[in-house]
Design a protein around this motif. Structure first.
Motif, PDB file in Angstrom:
ATOM      1  N   LYS A  40       9.198  71.390  54.235  1.00 14.33           N
ATOM      2  CA  LYS A  40       8.434  72.397  55.058  1.00 14.33           C
ATOM      3  C   LYS A  40       7.228  73.053  54.135  1.00 14.33           C
ATOM      4  O   LYS A  40       6.331  73.820  54.510  1.00 14.33           O
ATOM      5  CB  LYS A  40       9.383  73.344  55.770  1.00 14.33           C
ATOM      6  CG  LYS A  40      10.225  72.709  56.584  1.00 14.33           C
ATOM      7  CD  LYS A  40       9.568  72.055  57.868  1.00 14.33           C
ATOM      8  CE  LYS A  40      10.307  71.399  58.967  1.00 14.33           C
ATOM      9  NZ  LYS A  40       9.446  70.453  59.743  1.00 14.33           N
ATOM     10  N   ARG A  43       4.489  69.719  52.900  1.00 14.34           N
ATOM     11  CA  ARG A  43       4.330  69.113  54.189  1.00 14.34           C
ATOM     12  C   ARG A  43       3.738  67.679  53.976  1.00 14.34           C
ATOM     13  O   ARG A  43       2.909  67.127  54.733  1.00 14.34           O
ATOM     14  CB  ARG A  43       2.956  69.785  54.954  1.00 14.34           C
ATOM     15  CG  ARG A  43       3.507  71.242  55.111  1.00 14.34           C
ATOM     16  CD  ARG A  43       3.803  71.469  56.417  1.00 14.34           C
ATOM     17  NE  ARG A  43       4.816  72.463  56.923  1.00 14.34           N
ATOM     18  CZ  ARG A  43       5.401  72.776  57.959  1.00 14.34           C
ATOM     19  NH1 ARG A  43       5.043  72.139  59.140  1.00 14.34           N
ATOM     20  NH2 ARG A  43       6.277  73.869  58.188  1.00 14.34           N
ATOM     21  N   SER A 122       1.547  69.000  65.311  1.00 14.16           N
ATOM     22  CA  SER A 122       2.271  69.139  63.881  1.00 14.16           C
ATOM     23  C   SER A 122       1.362  69.283  62.755  1.00 14.16           C
ATOM     24  O   SER A 122       1.696  69.658  61.669  1.00 14.16           O
ATOM     25  CB  SER A 122       3.023  67.638  64.034  1.00 14.16           C
ATOM     26  OG  SER A 122       4.036  67.742  64.807  1.00 14.16           O
ATOM     27  N   ILE A 125       0.111  72.801  62.496  1.00 17.88           N
ATOM     28  CA  ILE A 125       1.250  73.541  61.997  1.00 17.88           C
ATOM     29  C   ILE A 125       1.174  73.055  60.471  1.00 17.88           C
ATOM     30  O   ILE A 125       1.395  74.331  59.803  1.00 17.88           O
ATOM     31  CB  ILE A 125       2.747  73.224  62.710  1.00 17.88           C
ATOM     32  CG1 ILE A 125       2.418  73.708  63.965  1.00 17.88           C
ATOM     33  CG2 ILE A 125       3.561  73.842  61.718  1.00 17.88           C
ATOM     34  CD1 ILE A 125       3.743  73.384  64.919  1.00 17.88           C
ATOM     35  N   ASP A 126       1.027  72.094  60.050  1.00 13.66           N
ATOM     36  CA  ASP A 126       0.994  71.555  58.700  1.00 13.66           C
ATOM     37  C   ASP A 126       0.016  72.424  57.790  1.00 13.66           C
ATOM     38  O   ASP A 126       0.093  73.015  56.964  1.00 13.66           O
ATOM     39  CB  ASP A 126       0.730  70.288  58.187  1.00 13.66           C
ATOM     40  CG  ASP A 126       1.773  69.278  58.446  1.00 13.66           C
ATOM     41  OD1 ASP A 126       1.784  67.993  58.538  1.00 13.66           O
ATOM     42  OD2 ASP A 126       3.074  69.666  58.699  1.00 13.66           O
TER      43      ASP A 126
ATOM     44  N   VAL B  49       4.888  77.086  70.157  1.00 14.39           N
ATOM     45  CA  VAL B  49       3.921  76.286  69.321  1.00 14.39           C
ATOM     46  C   VAL B  49       4.837  75.530  68.207  1.00 14.39           C
ATOM     47  O   VAL B  49       5.012  74.264  68.053  1.00 14.39           O
ATOM     48  CB  VAL B  49       2.740  76.697  68.959  1.00 14.39           C
ATOM     49  CG1 VAL B  49       1.950  75.445  67.958  1.00 14.39           C
ATOM     50  CG2 VAL B  49       1.940  77.254  69.856  1.00 14.39           C
ATOM     51  N   LEU B  50       5.606  76.264  67.353  1.00 21.39           N
ATOM     52  CA  LEU B  50       6.267  75.891  66.208  1.00 21.39           C
ATOM     53  C   LEU B  50       7.585  74.930  66.607  1.00 21.39           C
ATOM     54  O   LEU B  50       7.862  74.099  66.061  1.00 21.39           O
ATOM     55  CB  LEU B  50       6.860  76.975  65.402  1.00 21.39           C
ATOM     56  CG  LEU B  50       5.764  77.830  64.684  1.00 21.39           C
ATOM     57  CD1 LEU B  50       6.405  79.184  64.017  1.00 21.39           C
ATOM     58  CD2 LEU B  50       5.035  77.087  63.620  1.00 21.39           C
ATOM     59  N   ARG B  52       7.081  72.822  68.857  1.00 17.89           N
ATOM     60  CA  ARG B  52       6.747  71.428  69.103  1.00 17.89           C
ATOM     61  C   ARG B  52       6.618  70.456  67.850  1.00 17.89           C
ATOM     62  O   ARG B  52       6.113  69.534  68.188  1.00 17.89           O
ATOM     63  CB  ARG B  52       5.454  71.710  69.969  1.00 17.89           C
ATOM     64  CG  ARG B  52       5.646  72.065  71.328  1.00 17.89           C
ATOM     65  CD  ARG B  52       4.435  72.784  72.046  1.00 17.89           C
ATOM     66  NE  ARG B  52       3.067  71.999  71.807  1.00 17.89           N
ATOM     67  CZ  ARG B  52       1.895  72.421  72.253  1.00 17.89           C
ATOM     68  NH1 ARG B  52       1.855  73.795  72.373  1.00 17.89           N
ATOM     69  NH2 ARG B  52       1.060  71.606  72.180  1.00 17.89           N
ATOM     70  N   GLU B  53       6.962  71.084  66.973  1.00 19.71           N
ATOM     71  CA  GLU B  53       6.632  70.368  65.520  1.00 19.71           C
ATOM     72  C   GLU B  53       7.355  69.119  65.487  1.00 19.71           C
ATOM     73  O   GLU B  53       8.670  69.332  65.736  1.00 19.71           O
ATOM     74  CB  GLU B  53       6.870  71.425  64.321  1.00 19.71           C
ATOM     75  CG  GLU B  53       6.606  70.461  63.057  1.00 19.71           C
ATOM     76  CD  GLU B  53       6.638  71.478  61.885  1.00 19.71           C
ATOM     77  OE1 GLU B  53       7.322  72.715  62.095  1.00 19.71           O
ATOM     78  OE2 GLU B  53       6.457  71.202  60.698  1.00 19.71           O
ATOM     79  N   LYS B  54       6.880  67.996  65.391  1.00 21.42           N
ATOM     80  CA  LYS B  54       7.812  66.791  65.052  1.00 21.42           C
ATOM     81  C   LYS B  54       8.428  66.740  63.876  1.00 21.42           C
ATOM     82  O   LYS B  54       7.721  66.758  62.953  1.00 21.42           O
ATOM     83  CB  LYS B  54       6.998  65.798  65.451  1.00 21.42           C
ATOM     84  CG  LYS B  54       6.543  65.576  66.748  1.00 21.42           C
ATOM     85  CD  LYS B  54       6.979  64.475  67.628  1.00 21.42           C
ATOM     86  CE  LYS B  54       6.269  64.327  69.350  1.00 21.42           C
ATOM     87  NZ  LYS B  54       6.020  65.129  69.740  1.00 21.42           N
ATOM     88  N   GLU B  56      10.091  64.633  60.769  1.00 24.08           N
ATOM     89  CA  GLU B  56       9.729  63.184  60.424  1.00 24.08           C
ATOM     90  C   GLU B  56      11.136  62.504  60.186  1.00 24.08           C
ATOM     91  O   GLU B  56      11.654  63.175  59.518  1.00 24.08           O
ATOM     92  CB  GLU B  56       8.865  63.016  59.040  1.00 24.08           C
ATOM     93  CG  GLU B  56       7.520  63.702  59.495  1.00 24.08           C
ATOM     94  CD  GLU B  56       6.550  63.383  58.112  1.00 24.08           C
ATOM     95  OE1 GLU B  56       6.208  64.246  57.397  1.00 24.08           O
ATOM     96  OE2 GLU B  56       6.358  62.101  57.860  1.00 24.08           O
TER      97      GLU B  56
END
Lengths: 185, 206
Positions: A40, A43, A122, A125-126, B49-50, B52-54, B56
């Motif tokens: 996190k 990233r 995603s 967000i990164d 929104v956060l 929805r983060e996929k 890995e």
């Protein structure tokens, strides 16, 4: 929690007395948590894998003189975060970013192909999290992703709880603006 | 409690991590303040929104091999010891490093000298240097736009009955902690300087 802390202290003591397996046990307990925190922060999956292992290698050498003034987790989290920050400073230098251009988010070069597999949100967000100043990013990752209480975050970072709360609030405010486009309410 | 304090509590309110007392205060305020209700909606939307983060997926083999890989690294690369006989070979590299350092100092010198005077070239607010002030408490009072001698500052750092029980944390928590300058101060101080500031605040008496 108390029991866990005692077990942890016992493992550290046993390692310091020469039992190598005790270190393996500590690694097994914390590898996933440390990895996900590093992921996190930086990233990038491959960088996170390397940095996670580097964290425990560093911990191995430092553990012999570790004095249990904090918990093992607090201590190793600090190691991991320092590695993340130093790694990203090196990446910035390698990419020849101007010294004044310090707010621009940097993803490692080999992250591009990985990010193709991620969806747009995603990736956004990164970028957003990477654009946070390092202190805000540390607090945000520890609070939001690791769900740590402010007191523990303050202990890890050597800051006051008030300062930590302030960092978190500032981080949330920044992310709110950066990710405004994706907000649906 | 004013809106600036309420909004600073909203992220934790959204995550239901406030104390019962704080939660009650926030909810009472939200009942009567549309602006804060809007702010809460924006924060809820951000956390939406956060979410929805996929995440890995990490292959199982990485975890299975994690400890063996660490052990392999430990046997392959013991902690480096400084090799004194390499100094002659390092001289050209050191020369290059010094040149980079000098260039960096030159590039940063304007920013550095400005910072000593209490002004930063940062595009945002001024940052403060401890060197401009007699003490961290003096600096804190300056950032809060108060004089150490004023009743308002004393009220801030003492309890309601006049006893000096204030800590830095309470100062930061109660008011002004969304003050960017205060945040900058807290970020700039080392652990030792923070401890000194806390001690000095605790010593303040009426």
């Amino acid at each position: 929690m108390e029991q866990m802390r005692e077990d942890e202290e016992s493992l550290v003591r046993r390692f310091q007395e020469g039992e190598e397996k005790a270190f393996n046990e500590l690694v097994s307990r914390y590898k996933q948590r440390i990895f996900h925190m590093i992921l996190k922060m930086v990233r990038n999956k491959e960088d996170a894998k390397d940095l996670s292992q580097e964290t425990f290698v560093k911990a191995y050498y430092g553990l012999k003189s570790f004095r249990s003034e904090s918990s093992f987790f607090t201590w190793i989290t600090r190691i991991a975060l320092n590695l993340c920050i130093n790694f990203q400073k090196r990446e910035k230098f390698r990419n020849f970013i101007s010294f004044f251009d310090i707010k621009k988010p940097i993803l490692a070069e080999n992250s591009v192909s990985q990010n193709v597999a991620k969806d747009e949100v995603s990736r956004a967000i990164d970028q957003a999290v990477l654009s946070l100043p390092s202190k805000q990013r540390e607090v945000f990752v520890l609070r939001y992703y690791q769900r740590l209480p402010y007191q523990e975050i303050a202990e890890i970072l050597g800051k006051s709880q008030g300062g930590v709360k302030s960092n978190y609030f500032q981080a949330v405010n920044k992310l709110k603006k950066i990710l405004a486009k994706y907000r649906t309410l | 409690m004013n809106c600036s304090k309420i909004t600073s509590l909203l992220p934790d309110y959204n995550e239901d991590s406030l104390t019962p007392e704080e939660k009650k205060i926030v909810e009472e305020h939200l009942r009567v303040c549309e602006s804060c209700r809007e702010e809460l909606k924006e924060i809820q939307s951000l956390f939406g929104v956060l979410e929805r983060e996929k995440t890995e997926k990490i292959e199982d083999s990485y975890w299975i091999n994690f400890v063996p890989e660490i052990r392999k690294k430990l046997t392959q690369a013991p902690p480096p010891e400084f090799k004194w006989n390499l100094i002659p070979q390092l001289v050209p590299l050191l020369g290059f490093a010094i040149a980079i350092l000098v260039a960096g100092i030159f590039l940063f010198s304007k920013d550095h000298s400005a910072r000593i005077q209490g002004v930063s070239l940062s595009e945002q607010t001024q940052t403060y240097s401890l060197y401009d002030f007699e003490s961290p408490v003096d600096q804190l009072a300056d950032i809060l736009s108060l004089s150490e001698g004023t009743q308002e500052f004393k009220d801030l750092v003492t309890s309601g009955n006049g006893e000096s029980i204030m800590t830095l944390e309470k100062v930061v928590d109660d008011q002004y902690w969304e003050n960017v300058e205060l945040q900058d101060l807290l970020e700039d101080l080392s652990s030792e300087e923070l401890q000194l500031l806390e001690k000095n605040i605790e010593k303040i008496t009426i």
